[in-house]
Design a protein around this motif. Structure first.
Motif, PDB file in Angstrom:
ATOM      1  N   GLU A  99       0.851  -1.182   0.000  1.00 58.91           N
ATOM      2  CA  GLU A  99       0.000   0.000   0.000  1.00 58.91           C
ATOM      3  C   GLU A  99       0.889   1.235   0.000  1.00 58.91           C
ATOM      4  N   LYS A 100       0.499   2.228  -0.798  1.00 59.51           N
ATOM      5  CA  LYS A 100       1.293   3.453  -0.881  1.00 59.51           C
ATOM      6  C   LYS A 100       0.382   4.668  -0.780  1.00 59.51           C
ATOM      7  N   PHE A 101       0.905   5.706  -0.119  1.00 53.99           N
ATOM      8  CA  PHE A 101       0.175   6.960   0.041  1.00 53.99           C
ATOM      9  C   PHE A 101       0.916   8.089  -0.667  1.00 53.99           C
ATOM     10  N   TYR A 102       0.123   8.968  -1.288  1.00 52.00           N
ATOM     11  CA  TYR A 102       0.624  10.194  -1.903  1.00 52.00           C
ATOM     12  C   TYR A 102      -0.302  11.322  -1.451  1.00 52.00           C
ATOM     13  N   ALA A 103       0.235  12.509  -1.326  1.00 54.42           N
ATOM     14  CA  ALA A 103      -0.546  13.653  -0.844  1.00 54.42           C
ATOM     15  C   ALA A 103      -0.825  14.628  -1.985  1.00 54.42           C
ATOM     16  N   VAL A 104      -2.012  15.182  -1.992  1.00 57.20           N
ATOM     17  CA  VAL A 104      -2.373  16.244  -2.929  1.00 57.20           C
ATOM     18  C   VAL A 104      -3.044  17.364  -2.148  1.00 57.20           C
ATOM     19  N   THR A 105      -2.643  18.588  -2.433  1.00 54.46           N
ATOM     20  CA  THR A 105      -3.244  19.755  -1.791  1.00 54.46           C
ATOM     21  C   THR A 105      -4.210  20.392  -2.774  1.00 54.46           C
ATOM     22  N   LEU A 106      -5.488  20.432  -2.407  1.00 56.61           N
ATOM     23  CA  LEU A 106      -6.545  20.908  -3.303  1.00 56.61           C
ATOM     24  C   LEU A 106      -7.149  22.195  -2.766  1.00 56.61           C
ATOM     25  N   ASP A 107      -7.518  23.081  -3.705  1.00 54.81           N
ATOM     26  CA  ASP A 107      -8.243  24.280  -3.291  1.00 54.81           C
ATOM     27  C   ASP A 107      -9.733  23.958  -3.256  1.00 54.81           C
ATOM     28  N   ALA A 108     -10.534  24.956  -2.958  1.00 56.32           N
ATOM     29  CA  ALA A 108     -11.975  24.721  -2.803  1.00 56.32           C
ATOM     30  C   ALA A 108     -12.753  24.995  -4.075  1.00 56.32           C
ATOM     31  N   ALA A 109     -12.057  25.310  -5.191  1.00 53.53           N
ATOM     32  CA  ALA A 109     -12.768  25.678  -6.413  1.00 53.53           C
ATOM     33  C   ALA A 109     -12.474  24.736  -7.582  1.00 53.53           C
ATOM     34  N   SER A 110     -11.246  24.204  -7.668  1.00 50.30           N
ATOM     35  CA  SER A 110     -10.848  23.375  -8.806  1.00 50.30           C
ATOM     36  C   SER A 110     -11.217  21.920  -8.567  1.00 50.30           C
ATOM     37  N   SER A 111     -11.512  21.214  -9.666  1.00 50.82           N
ATOM     38  CA  SER A 111     -11.686  19.767  -9.601  1.00 50.82           C
ATOM     39  C   SER A 111     -10.341  19.095  -9.859  1.00 50.82           C
ATOM     40  N   ALA A 112     -10.167  17.897  -9.326  1.00 50.80           N
ATOM     41  CA  ALA A 112      -8.909  17.170  -9.471  1.00 50.80           C
ATOM     42  C   ALA A 112      -9.193  15.765  -9.976  1.00 50.80           C
ATOM     43  N   HIS A 113      -8.391  15.317 -10.948  1.00 45.60           N
ATOM     44  CA  HIS A 113      -8.557  13.989 -11.541  1.00 45.60           C
ATOM     45  C   HIS A 113      -7.218  13.258 -11.449  1.00 45.60           C
ATOM     46  N   LEU A 114      -7.203  12.123 -10.747  1.00 46.34           N
ATOM     47  CA  LEU A 114      -5.984  11.350 -10.537  1.00 46.34           C
ATOM     48  C   LEU A 114      -6.171   9.943 -11.090  1.00 46.34           C
ATOM     49  N   ALA A 115      -5.290   9.551 -11.997  1.00 45.82           N
ATOM     50  CA  ALA A 115      -5.338   8.220 -12.596  1.00 45.82           C
ATOM     51  C   ALA A 115      -4.030   7.497 -12.302  1.00 45.82           C
ATOM     52  N   VAL A 116      -4.132   6.214 -12.005  1.00 47.45           N
ATOM     53  CA  VAL A 116      -2.968   5.381 -11.700  1.00 47.45           C
ATOM     54  C   VAL A 116      -2.933   4.244 -12.708  1.00 47.45           C
ATOM     55  N   THR A 117      -1.822   4.110 -13.435  1.00 46.34           N
ATOM     56  CA  THR A 117      -1.629   3.013 -14.380  1.00 46.34           C
ATOM     57  C   THR A 117      -0.562   2.083 -13.840  1.00 46.34           C
ATOM     58  N   ALA A 118      -0.942   0.839 -13.553  1.00 42.97           N
ATOM     59  CA  ALA A 118      -0.019  -0.183 -13.074  1.00 42.97           C
ATOM     60  C   ALA A 118       0.297  -1.120 -14.233  1.00 42.97           C
TER      61      ALA A 118
END
Length: 442
Positions: free
Chosen positions: A75-94
């Motif tokens: 298991e691995k953790f990564y951090a993302v800091t998001l504002d309150a207005a933008s949308s965020a899209h995260l994709a992981v390819t293994a």
């Protein structure tokens, strides 16, 4: 990154060709090995990161690409800091090793959570068909209706990636993480259209596939080196065990039809060809790399095999609908085609694949973003339409942009130097004229 190919220029390819020619010319050289499937190509723009087992030590992800490796059960953790207005899209390819046979229980899962542990989104994928192909899972934090207040808040979030146990093999898989930050829109978010939820390929008749003389294309081995194609018929030849990628510009209001076909084949001795239960797979990904669906493998028989996909019309408001939620971004869509290793038996010289592409519908005006959506990879520009069909990859486009920037920078520096020299010359002439006995300029 181990056995995963990174494109670092043409020198490595030239050296490989020279080595192969030398080996072939050597006295007593053995018969050439059959071609091996090309592995997934991690982007040379991907930053090296090391996800951590503890949430508190998670490395920060920035918009763009990152690369790591993950072992079975890890298991691995990564951090993302998001504002309150933008949308965020995260994709992981293994990426399993090409030609390997992952167990059906092997796979990858991604969760996007708040630091307090609230789940905002999750996705998972397993190695179906006991075939090795890139597994892409995607999560999003959408700012808009249907998203909980905690998941819309500004602050630190955690991307939690898990590699499930898959049997005896313990090889680590390379992973590529894509983070697309979508600017907010100005004004009111459009409401979903009545009936839009039903505009899926399961509920709509497929269009007639394009016909005509096929053009040759060489699909890329990942998202970053995917070949750009446009409407029409394309022909490629796969090494069994490969997944190849193609990219197509799809604008607001348009929908993509993609069709992949492997022909039939008969044995010379007249015996029936072998049945390949999982021979061909086609899937489509949006500009944030999220798969539109979990497509299944199609069997190959002596009569051939075919897989197709017809997407929903691309609309911003699709994000609030379950069946159409991943057709909510305009831009480059990716068609991924997998031909499995057992296809080598009926096609020992390589598997011919015909790809048919049709972008249907008139391009419409998109939402008014309060930010640079094009820089994030959202939307279709005229340059994208011109690039389609030329085979240019995203990496080549970036390289050309850097060269143009360097060219303009060089022109600017050169102009500044010329102006500086001209100013120095005029000042010297004035000083000479002002000196005792100096001659006035003519």
């Amino acid at each position: 990154m181990g056995d995963v190919t990174r494109r670092r220029g043409g020198a490595r390819a030239v050296c490989a060709v020279v080595a192969l020619l030398t080996l072939a010319a050597a006295p007593g050289a053995s018969a050439a090995r059959p071609p091996q499937p090309r592995p997934y190509a991690l982007s040379d723009e991907a930053a090296e990161v090391r996800g951590t087992a503890e949430e508190t030590d998670a490395p920060a992800l920035r918009p763009g690409l990152a690369a790591d490796r993950i072992r079975p059960g890890e298991e691995k953790f990564y951090a993302v800091t998001l504002d309150a207005a933008s949308s965020a899209h995260l994709a992981v390819t293994a990426v399993p090793e090409p030609g390997s046979r992952p167990a059906p229980t092997d796979g990858v899962q991604a969760e996007l959570r708040t630091v307090s542990g609230l789940l905002c989104d999750m996705d998972q994928a397993s190695a179906a068909g006991q075939a090795a192909y890139p597994l892409t899972v995607a999560t999003s934090r959408i700012v808009g209706p249907g998203t909980t207040r905690q998941c819309r808040a500004e602050g630190r979030y955690l991307l939690h990636v898990t590699r499930r146990e898959g049997g005896a093999r313990s090889d680590a898989w390379p992973v590529e993480v894509s983070y697309l930050k979508e600017p907010p829109v100005r004004g009111r978010v459009p409401a979903p259209r009545p009936g839009a939820e039903e505009q899926t390929d399961q509920n709509n008749a497929r269009p007639s596939p394009p016909t005509g003389r096929p053009r040759t294309v060489h699909g890329g081995t990942g998202f970053d080196d995917a070949e750009a194609v446009r409407d029409g018929v394309w022909r490629d030849r796969f090494v069994p065990g490969e997944t190849r990628y193609y990219r197509v510009p799809v604008d607001w209001g348009q929908r993509l039809y993609a069709d992949a076909e492997v022909p039939g084949a008969a044995r010379k001795d007249g015996s029936p060809p072998p049945l390949v239960a999982a021979g061909l797979r086609l899937n489509v990904h949006n500009p944030a790399r999220a798969p539109l669906d979990r497509e299944q493998f199609r069997a190959w028989t002596g009569n051939g095999s075919r897989a197709d996909r017809y997407s929903n019309p691309v609309r911003y408001e699709n994000r609030s609908m379950d069946a159409a939620s991943r057709t909510h971004l305009a831009g480059w869509y990716y068609v991924a085609v997998t031909v499995t290793a057992p296809m080598a038996e009926p096609f020992p010289g390589g598997v011919p694949v015909t790809l048919r592409i049709d972008v249907r519908g008139r391009a419409r005006k998109g939402p008014a973003y309060a930010g640079d959506a094009r820089a994030a990879g959202i939307g279709v520009a005229e340059d994208d339409r011109k690039a389609a069909g030329t085979g240019r990859t995203a990496g080549q486009v970036r390289a050309d942009a850097r060269l143009r920037t360097l060219g303009w920078t060089g022109i600017g520096v050169g102009s500044a130097l010329l102006l500086g020299l001209a100013g120095w010359f005029l000042a010297a002439r004035r000083r000479s004229a002002a000196a005792p006995g100096g001659r006035a300029p003519r």
